[in-house]
Design a protein around this motif. Structure first.
Motif, short mmCIF file in Angstrom:
data_model
loop_
_atom_site.label_atom_id
_atom_site.label_comp_id
_atom_site.label_asym_id
_atom_site.label_seq_id
_atom_site.Cartn_x
_atom_site.Cartn_y
_atom_site.Cartn_z
N ARG A 1 0.71 -1.16 -0.14
CA ARG A 1 -0.03 0.14 0.03
C ARG A 1 0.89 1.40 -0.23
O ARG A 1 0.55 2.05 -0.75
CB ARG A 1 -1.02 0.04 1.15
N GLY A 2 2.11 1.18 0.80
CA GLY A 2 2.89 2.33 0.68
C GLY A 2 3.57 2.47 -0.66
O GLY A 2 3.66 3.59 -0.94
N ALA A 3 4.01 1.61 -1.17
CA ALA A 3 4.43 1.53 -2.77
C ALA A 3 3.53 2.11 -3.82
O ALA A 3 3.74 2.93 -4.41
CB ALA A 3 4.86 0.16 -3.12
N MET A 4 2.03 1.62 -3.63
CA MET A 4 1.37 2.19 -4.46
C MET A 4 0.87 3.67 -4.16
O MET A 4 0.53 4.63 -5.14
CB MET A 4 -0.14 1.60 -4.11
N ALA A 5 0.99 4.09 -2.88
CA ALA A 5 0.86 5.48 -2.59
C ALA A 5 1.92 6.36 -3.14
O ALA A 5 1.68 7.53 -3.64
CB ALA A 5 0.94 5.75 -0.98
#
Length: 322
Positions: A250-254
């Motif tokens: 999720r952090g990478a997608m953010a």
């Protein structure tokens, strides 16, 4: 995204930054990050010492967008229903009616968020992730755009509750404003008689135009090599011996959402590895949980991100090496 659209995006983005910059002096970089978070449909956490302009920045951003903006002062006695709203029985109609709380706004300032109890903080989890509030089993959408700008003071910890990792992960970015330079301080002191400078900020964009910019930024091209670069960087944070918890998917997608806006704000329809390097710290550092022993030794999330960027070669650097 076409060249014309990229040029319009960059021009409009600059207008937004300059409008807030007329009040928050000498902090263009922080303002750019704040609007990048907004146009990425993310939320912003401002952590800084008292009197650096955190609330001023949030209120000025709210005034720049021609929508609704509410301020919630978080205190230990604040209840979840004080944030989300409550269902009230109407004796005249004999039905229950939902009264919306202050979370229903385009931009919500959550002032001193860490002063509220964990129960009240958890009331923000659903709305920050899904853009809706569920009360008595009924969902209510907060609309679009929607952004939470939260502030917290890292100096005074008495009577505060540390934000849990699950909530920190809901914030797209975490940054600080810092003190202004001497020249900016003199200009601020010259206008000290106006205690509410954010009230002078005029709206320059509608909520529908913000939604259009959000949709446009999503069309920015990202090469597979850049995607692989982001994946390697996130894996590096997870594999580090100094971290208990690295950057999640999720952090990478953010980060991908943010770098698209960052590229468009510079008039480009494509993402460069340098965009990833510039935004990695504000998007990722607060998501990294440091091992207690490493934290005692002075290791920080920023240092973990810097180490990953130093160890993983960017796509263009690999091409030069070949």
């Amino acid at each position: 995204m076409t060249r014309e659209q990229a040029a319009w995006f960059a021009e409009t983005f600059t207008r937004l930054v300059d409008n807030v910059g007329s009040v928050v002096l000498g902090k263009a970089d922080v303002i750019r990050l704040a609007f990048t978070a907004m146009l990425s449909e993310g939320h912003l956490l401002l952590e800084d010492a008292p009197g650096t302009g955190k609330t001023q920045l949030a209120k000025s951003m709210g005034a720049t967008v021609q929508g609704t903006n509410h301020r919630i002062q978080f205190t230990p006695d604040l209840l979840p229903s004080d944030v989300t709203g409550v269902t009230v029985y109407d004796q005249k109609t004999g039905e229950f009616e939902f009264h919306k709380g202050p979370i229903f706004a385009s931009i919500v300032l959550a002032d001193e968020i860490n002063r509220a109890s964990p129960k009240t903080q958890s009331a923000l989890l659903e709305v920050m992730e899904e853009g809706r509030v569920t009360v008595d089993g009924s969902p209510y959408s907060v609309g679009r755009p929607f952004m939470v700008i939260a502030t917290q003071n890292p100096i005074e910890q008495a009577g505060t509750y540390r934000l849990p990792e699950a909530q920190l992960d809901r914030f797209l970015m975490k940054t600080s404003i810092g003190y202004p330079g001497r020249e900016q301080t003199v200009r601020i002191l010259a206008g000290a008689s106006n205690r509410n400078a954010s009230s002078t900020v005029q709206p320059v964009i509608t909520t529908s135009a913000i939604a259009e910019m959000i949709d446009l930024a999503a069309t920015v091209h990202v090469d597979d090599a850049v995607l692989d670069y982001v994946a390697q960087l996130s894996e590096h944070t997870r594999d580090s011996k100094d971290t208990r918890l690295g950057v999640s998917v999720r952090g990478a997608m953010a980060l991908m959402r943010a770098v698209k806006v960052w590229a468009a704000s510079k008039g480009r329809a494509f993402v460069l590895p340098d965009d990833v390097k510039e935004l990695a710290q504000p998007v990722w550092a607060h998501r990294v949980v440091i091992d207690p022993e490493a934290e005692f030794s002075g290791v920080t999330g920023d240092r973990i991100i810097d180490r990953a960027i130093a160890d993983i070669a960017a796509p263009q650097d690999r091409q030069h090496a070949a």
